[in-house]
Enzyme design. Structure first.
Site, mmCIF file in Angstrom:
data_model
loop_
_atom_site.group_PDB
_atom_site.id
_atom_site.type_symbol
_atom_site.label_atom_id
_atom_site.label_comp_id
_atom_site.label_asym_id
_atom_site.label_seq_id
_atom_site.Cartn_x
_atom_site.Cartn_y
_atom_site.Cartn_z
ATOM 1 N N ALA A 74 0.843 -1.203 0.000
ATOM 2 C CA ALA A 74 0.000 0.000 0.000
ATOM 3 C C ALA A 74 0.879 1.253 0.000
ATOM 4 C CB ALA A 74 -0.924 -0.002 1.219
ATOM 5 N N ARG A 132 -7.438 5.887 -3.912
ATOM 6 C CA ARG A 132 -6.758 7.060 -3.402
ATOM 7 C C ARG A 132 -6.884 8.148 -4.457
ATOM 8 N NH1 ARG A 132 -1.269 8.359 -2.821
ATOM 9 N NH2 ARG A 132 -0.846 9.544 -0.918
#
Ligand code: SF4
Length: 485
Positions: free
Chosen positions: A69, A100
């Site tokens: 991540a 994101r």
């Protein structure tokens, strides 16, 4: 115009004891090191008094993510003209697909590939026989399908390192074959204790597989060339930041890595100065550029007018009087906007209390922006900060503020229940349980699909969003009328 206030150290210490009492002895001992309050040491240095960057206690519902991540989701994924392969089984790439909000301009699938999920989709045979051969085929296929890509990154998921694949050898071979950079990143999720090591590994990959591999690009350098480092352009954050830097006369030759191209990263060593927003995720590459190319770096903070003005002055001080004069002009130019935002929203937010829990920067960096609106930070903590972040945090937050490192969902829930702040700013996993408790919440990773929050333009949106969350009529309707006392 930072606010003057203190928080209640004794009450917060009692609260810490209360949550620790609920754990088995061994876990309580481990968690005790991560909970504390801001205090001043005998020598006058402020401290948060917590340990950090240590592995999570099993089974306590940590909020942390993994190195993949940190490397794919944070550092590499936003580089828009490269195709990023989530190398391994299907899950990691699927869950991180477009989650994101690292904004970019471009035509997805043609010259930009940020909001795509590209995966080697490992099957059992790949685990048994290895995935290198398929990876080679995949790189050829991707280069054929997306000919305008300028490079490919291979982001390792957990199994890759465990089965002994040699993605570096594949990367070397394929880079020659396709004539573009192929960047192998060893960010398997079992490495490290959080997203944080993923940042470091991703930074090292830039050093070894981008800088070291050279670039053909000619670049006419100028005296005011800077790199905007570690702004991921969440909801467009890097754009108002870049605008301010350009207004004071600087030339931003690269914006890392929100909206970045590979060429911007390649040319970074040609700048005069690195300006770093997220210290946690990219201090490694700044330190490298300082050592190797003699390029200094400055940390800055573009959240809220107090920090923006201080940062513009700090940045301008690294250049000549022309830039310094322009910085003052820019600060003056935006003052009416700041005054208008403050006049409108401060009366609605004054004295409200805030608890924060975010990743590696915002738990300190946003604090003054809240204070610019009259709000007080009563608790703050990081998922994956290190000791140097907590040192910086202690200078931002007030005496007695509750500090929680790698907080468990249980601890956070208890802290919110007891402190009853007027607002919690944290992530998607915390949002709905907090709202069910009747406490207003703003997402401080995704900006709750709003933003930008950086720069003067961002401050206006930030103030509006906090007001909208706190003063929403819904909070008066939580109790059914027939149950009201
Ligand atoms: S821990 Fe492993 S499996 Fe989980 S998201 Fe990270 S890389 Fe993927």
């Amino acid at each position: 115009m930072s606010l003057e206030y203190t928080n209640d150290t004794a009450a917060n210490q009692a609260l810490i004891k209360e949550v620790l009492d609920q754990y088995p002895e061994k876990s309580a001992k481990k968690r005790a090191r991560h909970l504390g309050t801001v205090k001043t040491e005998e020598n006058g240095t402020p401290t948060c008094g917590v340990k950090s960057n240590i592995k999570s206690v099993p089974g306590v519902m940590t909020v942390r993510g993994c190195a993949y991540a940190g490397a794919k989701g944070v550092v590499w994924g936003p580089v828009k003209d490269m195709v990023h392969i989530s190398h391994g089984p299907i899950g990691c790439g699927q869950y991180s697909w477009s989650q994101r909000r690292n904004y970019f301009t471009g035509t997805v699938g043609i010259d930009s590939f940020v909001t795509m999920q590209v995966t080697s989709d490992f099957q059992e045979r790949d685990i048994v026989f290895g995935g290198d051969k398929n990876l080679e085929v995949m790189i050829d296929e991707l280069d054929g399908l997306f000919p305008l890509n300028n490079g490919i990154s291979v982001l390792s998921e957990c199994p890759i390192g465990l089965i002994g694949d040699d993605i570096e050898a594949v990367a070397k071979k394929k880079a020659k074959d396709i004539g573009k950079k192929v960047v192998p990143v060893r960010c398997e999720g079992f490495r490290g204790v959080s997203q944080s090591l993923g940042h470091h590994i991703a930074n090292d990959a830039i050093r070894d597989w981008v800088f070291e591999k050279g670039t053909e690009e000619e670049w006419a350098t100028g005296p005011y060339d800077v790199n905007l480092i570690a702004d991921y352009n969440i909801g467009g954050d890097a754009w108002p930041s870049r605008k301010l830097l350009e207004e004071i006369g600087l030339r931003v030759i690269g914006s890392w890595s929100g909206d970045a191209t590979l060429a911007e990263i390649e040319r970074a060593p040609k700048a005069k100065l690195n300006l770093i927003h997220c210290y946690r995720s990219m201090n490694y590459i700044c330190r490298h550029m300082e050592e190797k190319y003699g390029m200094p770096w400055i940390e800055y903070n573009f959240f809220g007018p107090t920090q923006i003005a201080a940062s513009l002055r700090k940045i301008a001080a690294a250049f000549d009087e022309t830039i310094q004069k322009k910085a003052e002009e820019v600060i003056a130019k935006y003052q009416p906007l700041v005054d208008a935002v403050t006049a409108r929203f401060k009366p609605r937010l004054d004295g409200k209390t805030v608890m924060l829990y975010v990743g590696g920067l915002r738990p300190r960096h946003t604090a003054t922006a809240y204070e610019d609106l009259g709000m007080k930070i009563v608790g703050s903590g990081y998922e994956f900060a290190h000791n140097d972040d907590y040192q910086r945090t202690a200078t931002y937050l007030k005496e007695g503020t509750l500090i929680y490192d790698d907080v468990s969902e249980f601890e956070l829930e208890k802290f919110i229940e007891q402190l009853r702040p007027d607002l919690v700013g944290s992530g998607i996993k915390e949002k709905y349980s907090t709202q069910k408790m009747g406490v207003p919440f703003r997402q401080m990773h995704s900006w709750d699909y709003s933003g930008p929050y950086h720069g003067y333009d961002g401050f206006a949106i930030f103030a509006r969003d906090m007001d909208m969350a706190i003063n929403a009529p819904v909070w008066g309707k939580l109790k059914a009328p027939w149950k009201a006392a």
